[in-house]
Structures are given as structure tokens and as C-alpha cells.
Scaffold this motif. Structure first.
Motif: not given
Ligand SMILES: Nc1ncnc2c1ncn2[C@@H]1O[C@H](COP(=O)(O)O)[C@@H](O)[C@H]1O
Ligand SMILES: Nc1ncnc2c1ncn2[C@@H]1O[C@H](COP(=O)(O)O)[C@@H](O)[C@H]1O
Ligand SMILES: Nc1ncnc2c1ncn2[C@@H]1O[C@H](COP(=O)(O)O)[C@@H](O)[C@H]1O
Ligand code: NA
Ligand code: NA
Ligand code: NA
Lengths: 313, 104, 104, 104, 313, 313
Positions: D13, D15, D87, D89
């Protein structure tokens, strides 16, 4: 009992950690400050040393280091037999307590200074000398019977470790340059010392707060040890200092050195040399209990002991 | 595809920062020809590691190599460090341009 | 699986930190819509790079994109930098949630 | 191969750094047993993020787990953060030595 | 020969690197210190400049920069023809030696200061002016015949590079603010200067230690070059300074500037503009040999030369 | 209009950013400097506070905080109705302008100091008190009607946030230690303050430069708001200060506090509490326009207003 404001910075850091503040001091700032403090302490000691004939220090140094070895030699059986800690853990904790804490020493010096008391400048030499032997002893205790300890890498790890290099390097530079040579550097290494120490203590507080959890798991025995050990060590240091004829300030500083537990050189060395020891125990005790205990209680006690026993012994 | 890609292994090791010098020595001894390290923090079986000071800092080591070397590295690190240190290792496939650079 | 995952390419480039601005310009020019950079150190054919100062620091660039873009990035960087700079590149498959974000 | 390797999922991830504490709380609540974080910068749909100060810094979180957890993490983060935060992922396969360490 | 203690910090760093100590100064500390030093030097120069009519500097500046170009123009054929270095490497090394080292200049100023000697404050202006032209010349030498050099990006790289921005920015701020305006900042930018320089030299020692390996591979020719080139450059600077009528301190500083080799602006610029040049050679020579050589041998020599030739020429 | 050189460092950073210099100040240096500034401001305020009976501050504090709430309450409808900003954005921007900027306050104090003007030391207490309430109000405005706001985490986010912890912690330490207790720390926390502020402003300039793009997109309404809002806030603060009977310096500082917009505590808190607000708008306005506007125009204006209205009201 006079009041030393730098301790409040430790308390602030501890509090910030406990309330889970988002205050974080970046790891590189910790690194930079510790380099500054080690170097500054070394330089200060070196300058003092340049005023003394070094040869006269050999005998007291041998005594100081020799007597200090009693600390891990007593701590180990206490932890292993009484406390039922595994051999590796007992030995590792003993090594931490036999070695010394540079920051505790700095706070004690600062405590003396703000009271206007003097102390032998060459105490820093003992600080540097006391760092290593207890670590070696601790490894030997952990490895008793085993024959595969690789001593070469271990000695290199500690002797070429940053705390010895900076303390010894600072000592040498201060000694070579002398009072006049160092003067242009005073504005950084001496004038800023206490403020930097305050910053470092703020960080130490944050770090110590993150270790409190470890302690809860460690149990009451280690908790008691982490307070009685420095008191005993402090007394031993004070007595040794008196017998060696140091000034009250010097006696108190030796008490502090004996009482303090390492959390820079020892953790790194033991992690590699005795990997089966749990660092949460040794660091938790040294940093979570003994360090604040010495700041708040120990240092005034060792000072009081020094004033009481000085001249009497 | 114009540039030919060949599959190699990417070994990633996450461990205590105190191990860096030892790990590098191990890798060099095994004959590894390159590696990459970044600073990291994290959490695992050994509790949280927040990188506030060196004793609680992690590193993340990456190593592109052939399958045999990946296996050898995994075995060596497993044997030397898994018992007593915080360490996690994982291996993925990675396509590279110069396969000979990551072989031996 | 509830959330649908689609395969895209993850291009990872490790190179000298001095190249950062140039690499970012290249990627932007190629039409890349996002990238991630972390600071790194390491060792390779150009010797050890310990990140003690900028001249010996590395960066690690990651780029999620479709296969065509991955190929184009690989070609461009290969052509512009491989001859003279310390640079390693590898490509892996990665499953993403929003494939259109990583396409073009 | 002597050491047996098992496939698990690696969830990565990327972010905004401001989310770190919240993300860690989410992961802990989901029962994740470990994660690794590195500091990053980059660029994406929310513009360039140069890490010059905290408000423009990114983090890169890695998480080894089994497929069910990967899916759960993806769903949770998607639901809580995708709408309003920068974000990204992605999920890849990774071979690990101790599959039970990354299961639940 | 008076003794400058900051050099000991360089030696300590070098030693720590050689014994493979775990002492590491984080890269961001290096960055922060170099920003501080560049800015402080610029400010100091700007304050001095505010006392002078700037117009009178135009002519000496042209001479100082013009004569300095002889250095890369001589270094290039020496390296390419005599040393048999490839064109790109010869040009890149020549550019490093034609440009200047800010830290060497700082140590030389500090050397003057501890001797109580004065120097023209506007020497900093020359420092800033000398950074760029040799780099441009070096690229031209490397690219001779080629027509595809993209000069725009290169000029931007150096002119908007951090060393020019901070030196020139500091100069301008110092010049605008003047002595009184800068006074509240003295506690940071001037009082701390020498201590920060000591820290930076500790780091430089660590970095230089990691470059010693490159040097062994570079061969004897480059080694000799890295000591003879600064001596020749230093002599050229001293002669130029005397002919321009500078004070002994100013003459010595100009000698140091000509003698010093860049390792901040030049490496970054050459890496991009002449990628086929091997940075291990240029940085190894400039940082591994010439920098310590100037600290230990060069600076006293240029000072001696300045005292001998001043007034005579 | 006297001249404050620290502003030039902001201009240098801005310029370096605009010409796309490779000058980058590492994020950790930004962190370290902001910790230093917050702590130093807190300590200074605490020392001043130790000279005052704290009880006398309760009433003025209530007035100061109460009146300050007018700022977000006016800013919100202006932005939402007139400016047609979505509710979340209007509320978030209002929160930024209702809260305060520590660095703007520091520059204003420094401006007073270089003019030799005094101000009530307890203004720092208002600085700490003004940080939080506008943020809470902003969240309430954004969430009006919604019932799912989790206030607990939000209050924790701000109260345990680094700016409150360091300001309040510094205040407390300064207050406990008093003038004499803090003296050994003066060399770091007070003497270095202005130089560190200069460094921080250099960084702020770089950061602000990277926000200029956001502004172009934000449109003319926000641009005008970012200059008229501080002027109105400043006037409100000056009037409030006069009515409360502060000195000219105190009046001017309250004007500056009201006029300034937060970019440490507010952005972090609003990002979590009102995620649908676009941070580019609020940070772009607060940091890209209002911050430099206050430095260059605002501070002298609030000072002039203070001298004009003091005694008259
Ligand atoms: N499941 C996981 N996913 C990603 N990183 C992990 C995981 N478990 C552990 N780590 C990383 O590996 C380090 C050591 O792990 P451990 O040995 O489990 O304490 C941790 O501090 C984390 O940084
Ligand atoms: N086999 C490898 N695995 C992982 N990283 C590598 C490898 N080889 C090189 N690198 C990284 O790429 C950088 C440049 O590589 P090189 O061009 O081989 O010098 C090195 O400094 C390493 O950080
Ligand atoms: N295509 C991509 N490849 C790699 N990283 C990305 C990509 N897109 C975005 N990112 C990273 O994710 C962060 C947030 O992305 P975004 O939500 O698109 O602004 C960016 O600041 C980048 O660090
Ligand atoms: Na001890
Ligand atoms: Na030169
Ligand atoms: Na305000």
C-alpha cells in the motif's frame, strides 16, 4: 535537593509517548545528537586530561575498571539463580549494568555544574574505559563452557563501535589540541551541550515510553533489580572513589558510572554476540527503569553518599 | 516485446538494522553480486519496531539472483538468524533485462 | 473474491540518486501517471554505494503500469542510462483494483 | 530445493504519511500479525508529493498474509480511504518459508 | 607551523572508516551541514561586500576567473596525453580541479583566523564565481567535436544547483542586510561555524575513507597528479593574488581556491553532462588525495608562499 | 518600515523552488527544526509566565479565544456562500484561518525584538490556546447535520499532536524551571532561535514554491480571501488587544495571531477529520499566500494598527 531542568525534558518525552502523541523525533536526529554528545564529552575530558600527567592515571584506572567488574559478576548469579533468568538473559543484563550510560554521566556532570561543584576532568577517561570490559565479561558468562565464541569480531564490534570511537577520538583531539586549541570549538561543543542534552532526553523519554510494555511482561524481580542494582553499584562506586582519593564531585561521578547501565554500546554488542538473549529484558530494565531511576533518585543519592563518605573513608 | 526479458528471483529480507553489516558479509561470502537496502520500521512476532533509535530500526534488503543463489541465501539466513532474530524473507519472480548480471 | 483484481506490471528501477530529476522527467514525458520513490543504498557492478552523501546514494523507483508502458519505460531507460550509470530494473506482475488508473 | 517454500500474498500500500497511525490501527484490528513500513515520495492523481514536509510525504506499507486476509485488507482500505485519500495498492505472490506465520 | 584542530576531526573520520567502525553519519546530516556551511560562507561574504563598492570588484573578478581557466586547460592535456586517460575522464577530472572546494576554503579561512590574519571579505565572491566556469570548460573539452551537447540543462544544473544558490543567496542576503541586520543571526551562522565545520570534516573523513579503494585502482599517475596539481594551482593563485594587490591573507585564500578541487558541484554536474567519465577517478582524486593534502600540506604552503611573494611581486 | 532579514531566507527558498534548484532540505530537518521552534517558543513563554500570577490570565484568555472564534464563523459563510466552495472545503479553510501559525508568530516577535519593543510574555499562552478551538469548530461546520463524527479521536489527534505537546510542554518546563533554571539552556533555545528561524523560513520558502501550482488552479476568489482574511483578522486582534489593555507589542502580536493561518496542526487534523476537503486549497491559501503576505505586508500593518489604536480604544 536542587532541581535539574533537563530531567523535565525526559518527563515530557515520556508523557508524550504515554499519551500516544504523534510527536516523533526522527531516528537520524537521535543518531546526530548521540554523536554530538559522545564527541563533546570526549573533547571535554581530553582538554582536562591535557592538564594532567597521564601516567598518574594508570593505577586508578586499573582499580576503577577492576572493581567495576564486580558488578556483572554479582548481577549474573543474582539474575540467574535468584531471578531464574536463563543464562543468556542473565549474562546480557549483567553486561548492560556492568557497562556505563553516557547520558546518565552527562546529566550527573550537569547536576554537579549547576551546584557549582567541581570534579576531576579525567573521569571521562574512566567512562571510556568502563564501556567495554563488562560486555566481554557478559559474553564470557553467557558462553561459559562453549568454545565457539568468535572473540575477534566481538572485540572489533565494541572497540570500533561508535561510542568508543567518538569518546576516545574526542579525548585524543581534546588532549592534542588543549584548552587553547579547542576554544574556537567551544561555542558548539561546550555552550550547546546542555541544550542538546535536553533534546536528547526528550527523545530518550519517547523511546523509554515505548519500552514500558516490555517491562510489564518482565515481572517484579527485574523491576526490583533495576532499582537495587544501581543503588548497590552507586555505593560501590562512591566507596571506590573515596578510597582512590577523588574529590566529592569525582566520587559522585564514579558512583554514577557504576550505577548506570549501558544502552548504546551494550545492546548492539550483545544482540550479535548473545543472540538468544531477549533484548526486551535488558533494554527494558536499563532504559525503562534504571535510566529514569538514576536521573530522579540515583544522582542525588550518589551525591549525598559522596558528601557523607568523603573524608570519612 | 522488443527487449527480451528473463525470469530471475527477487529475494527480499526484512530484519533488525543491527544485522546489516553481518548480512552484507554473508551475502558477499555467498558470492552475491549486488543488493539494495532501504531503512524500514514495522511490527511482527518480536513486537513493534518504530525506528526511533537504532535498536528498534529495521532494514529491507533486496537481492536479484538466480534460483540456486536464492535458495542458498534463504538457507544461510534461515540457519544463521531465524532462531533468534526478527527476520522475514520472501521470494518472488522478477523479469530482468540482463540475466547474466543476476546469475552465478 | 469480492473486489475484482486485474494484473498490471510493476516496474522497479534502482539507480544513482543523481538521476532522480532526469528519470522523473523521462517518465513524465512517456506519459506515466504515477510513481513512487524511496531512498536506498546498496552494491553492484559499480561498487558499494553507502548513501553517506548524495554522490553515493541510490533511489528505488516503482511504477505500476500496463505492459506496453512497462516495455516502453524499460526501453527508454535501457537506452539512456544502462551504458554509463549504475542501474538495475526488474518487472513483476501485480494485481490492482483500478486497472484503468494504471493503463494508457 | 531443500527448504520448502509456500505461496502467500504480498499486499503493498502506498499512501499519505498522515494515514500511518490509522492504517496501523486498521491492520491490527483486522488481525494482521506483521507489516513493514518505509518512507516514500512520489506522484499520482493527487499531484506530486515530494516529502519536503509531513503533509507531502508518503509511506509504503508491506504486508505478507494469506489470500483471505489480503482480500479483507484490500476491501477495508478500499472502503475507508480510496474515495478521499491518495492511495495505491497492489498484490503479488510471494514464496515464504514459514507459511503459518503469514496465515490466519 | 601553527596547528588547526578541525583537521583532527577529518583524521578521526578517516580512521573510523579505515578500521570499519560502525560510526555512520546519516546522509541527511551531511546535507544539512553542507547547507549550513554554504549559507554561512555566503552570508559572511555578503556582509563584507556591503562595506565595499561592488564596481571595483569587476576587474579583479574577471582576472581571477580568467586565470583560473588555465588550470583545467593545463590539467586536461596532462591527463589525456601524459596520463593516457580517456578524453571523458581527463576532461571530468580537469573540471573538478578547475572548480573549487568550499570546505577547503573554509578551513583556510579558519587557519587565517586562528593566526589572527585578515583577508579581503570579498574572496567569497570569487569562490562563488569560480564554481561554474571550469565545469562548463570541462564539458566542452569532453565533447570537443560533438555537437549534441545540451548546454541549457547543464547550465541550469549548475546555476540552479544548491551550492551556487546558497552561496549567491547568502551573499545577497548578507549584502542586503549588512552588518547590523545580520547580527541577530551571528549566534548561528558565525559562532557555530567552526564547530559545524569540525563535524563536517568528521563526515568528510568517513566519506574519504570509503574512497581509498578507488584510489588504489587509479594508479600512481593520478596520485601524483592529485598532489602536484594543487601545488601548481596554489602557486598560480598566489602569483595572481599578489599581482592583483590583495593582502597576504587574500593572496593565500586565492592560492587555496585555485589549488582546491570541487566535490559538491562538479561531481553532480559531470555525472549528468559527461556520463561516460568514471566518477570514482575524479572523486577519488579530489576527495581522497587532494582534499586531505590541501588540509595538511597545501594550506600552510600557500600561506608561506603568500608571505614570501607578497610585496616582492 | 524596519527591515527583518529572516524574511529574505523565505524569499531565497521561494526563489530556489521557482527556478527548480536541486536545493532540497530533507524532511527530517524540517521535523527537527519545527520541534526546536515549538519547544523554544513554549519555554520562552513559560519563563515569562513564571513571573506572572497565572490566575489573572484566565479572563483575557477566555476573551481572546472567544473572539477568535468569530474568524472561522465569518470565514465559513464567506467561502461557502460567496465563494461557492463545497461545505467541506469552506469549513476546512475556515479552520486553518481560525487556528494560528507558530512561525508567523515567531517572525512577529522577532520583528518586535529588532525594533526594541516589548510584549507580554504570556502571548505564547494564547498561541497555544488558539491552536485547537477553530479546528474543532471547523469540523463541526463540515459535519453539520451529520451525527457520526468521532470526536474522541479528533480531540486526541490535536491535543496529543506535536504542536500542542511541545508548546504546552515547553510552557510547563519554562514555568517550573523559571528564569534561573532555564539559563543553562539559553545558549540553545534562545540564542539560536533567530538563526534556526531563518533556516526554517528557507525551507518554508521551498515548500511554498511547490504550492504555487495549486494556487493557480484555486482561482481568484481564494487569492483575495487569503489576503483580506488576515487583514480583517489582524484588525480584530488589534482591537481585542487594545480593549484588553495589552501593550503595543502585545496588541500587535494578538493581531498577528488572529491574522495568521495554521499549517502544522490544522492540515494534519482536517485531513483525518474532514477527508473530503481538498488539502491543496487550504494549504495552498494558508502557506502559499497568507504566510508570505503576513511576513511582508501583514506584520508591519498590524504593528502600525497597534500604534494607531493603542490608547485610543
Ligand atoms: N506479515 C508480515 N508482513 C510484512 N512484514 C512483516 C511481517 N511480519 C514481520 N514483518 C517485518 O519483519 C520484522 C521482523 O519480524 P518478526 O520476526 O515477526 O518480529 C518486523 O519488524 C516487520 O518489519
Ligand atoms: N543483484 C542485485 N540485486 C539487487 N540490487 C542490485 C543488484 N545489483 C545491483 N543492485 C542495485 O543497483 C545499484 C546499481 O547497480 P550496478 O549498476 O550493478 O552498480 C546498486 O548500487 C544496487 O543498489
Ligand atoms: N502508477 C503508479 N505507480 C507507482 N506508484 C504510484 C502510482 N500512482 C500513484 N502512486 C503512488 O501513490 C501515491 C498516491 O497516488 P494517487 O492517489 O494517484 O495520488 C502517489 O503519491 C505515489 O507515490
Ligand atoms: Na554500570
Ligand atoms: Na581549483
Ligand atoms: Na488565525
Amino acid at each position: 535537593m536542587p532541581f535539574e531542568p533537563v530531567i523535565l525534558f525526559f518527563a515530557l518525552g515520556l508523557l508524550a509517548g504515554i499519551v500516544r502523541s504523534d510527536l516523533k523525533i526522527p531516528g537520524v536526529v537521535y543518531e546526530a545528537l548521540s554523536i554530538f554528545l559522545l564527541l563533546a564529552i570526549g573533547l571535554k575530558g581530553g582538554v582536562e586530561l591535557s592538564r594532567h600527567p597521564v601516567a598518574t592515571l594508570v593505577l586508578p584506572a586499573l582499580v576503577v575498571v577492576g572493581v567495576a567488574m564486580l558488578i556483572p559478576l554479582v548481577a549474573f548469579p543474582v539474575l540467574h539463580r535468584l531471578g531464574r533468568f536463563p543464562r543468556a538473559d542473565a549474562a546480557s543484563i549483567a553486561a548492560h549494568y556492568g557497562s556505563v550510560s553516557v547520558v546518565t554521566f552527562a546529566v550527573a556532570s550537569s547536576y554537579l555544574l549547576s551546584r557549582g561543584d567541581a570534579a576531576e576532568g579525567y573521569m571521562v577517561v574512566f567512562l571510556a574505559l568502563l564501556e567495554l570490559p563488562a560486555i566481554v565479561l557478559g559474553v564470557a558468562l553467557a558462553r561459559k563452557g562453549a568454545t565457539d565464541t568468535r572473540w575477534g569480531p566481538l572485540l572489533h564490534e565494541v572497540l570500533a563501535g561508535k561510542s568508543i570511537v567518538l569518546l576516545a577520538g574526542g579525548l585524543l583531539i581534546g588532549w592534542l589540541a588543549g584548552v587553547d586549541g579547542i576554544r574556537p570549538l567551544d561555542k558548539v561543543f561546550f555552550d550547546l551541550f546542555k541544550g542538546m542534552l535536553a533534546f536528547f532526553l526528550l527523545e530518550m523519554g519517547l523511546v523509554a515510553a515505548s519500552r514500558l510494555g516490555d517491562l510489564r511482561r518482565a515481572g517484579a524481580f527485574l523491576l526490583g533489580f533495576a532499582m537495587l542494582m544501581p543503588l548497590s553499584g552507586g555505593l560501590l562506586g562512591v566507596v571506590t572513589g573515596c578510597l582512590l582519593g577523588f574529590s566529592v564531585g569525582g566520587v559522585m561521578l564514579l558512583g554514577t558510572l557504576y550505577a548506570s547501565a549501558s544502552y548504546i554500546a551494550a545492546p548492539a554488542a550483545m544482540r550479535i554476540a548473545v543472540p538468544e538473549a531477549n533484548p526486551a529484558l535488558s533494554i527494558g530494565a536499563a532504559l525503562g527503569i534504571t535510566f529514569p531511576f538514576n536521573l530522579l533518585v540515583g544522582i542525588p543519592v550518589y551525591h549525598w553518599l559522596a558528601t557523607q563518605l568523603h573524608g570519612v573513608l | 516485446m522488443n527487449l527480451p526479458l528473463t525470469l530471475r528471483k527477487l529475494v527480499t529480507v526484512i530484519c533488525e538494522a543491527d544485522l546489516e553489516a553481518h548480512l552484507v558479509a554473508d551475502l558477499t561470502q555467498l558470492g552475491v553480486r549486488g543488493y539494495t537496502i532501504t531503512d524500514a520500521r514495522g511490527s511482527g512476532a518480536h513486537g513493534p519496531r518504530d525506528a526511533a533509535w537504532r535498536a528498534s530500526a529495521n532494514i529491507r534488503v533486496e537481492l536479484l539472483c538466480d534460483e540456486a543463489m536464492a535458495q542458498q541465501v534463504a538457507e544461510t539466513l534461515h540457519e544463521r538468524y531465524y532462531a533468534h532474530y526478527g527476520m522475514v524473507m520472501f521470494i518472488t519472480d522478477a523479469a530482468v533485462l540482463r540475466p547474466q548480471k543476476f546469475s552465478r
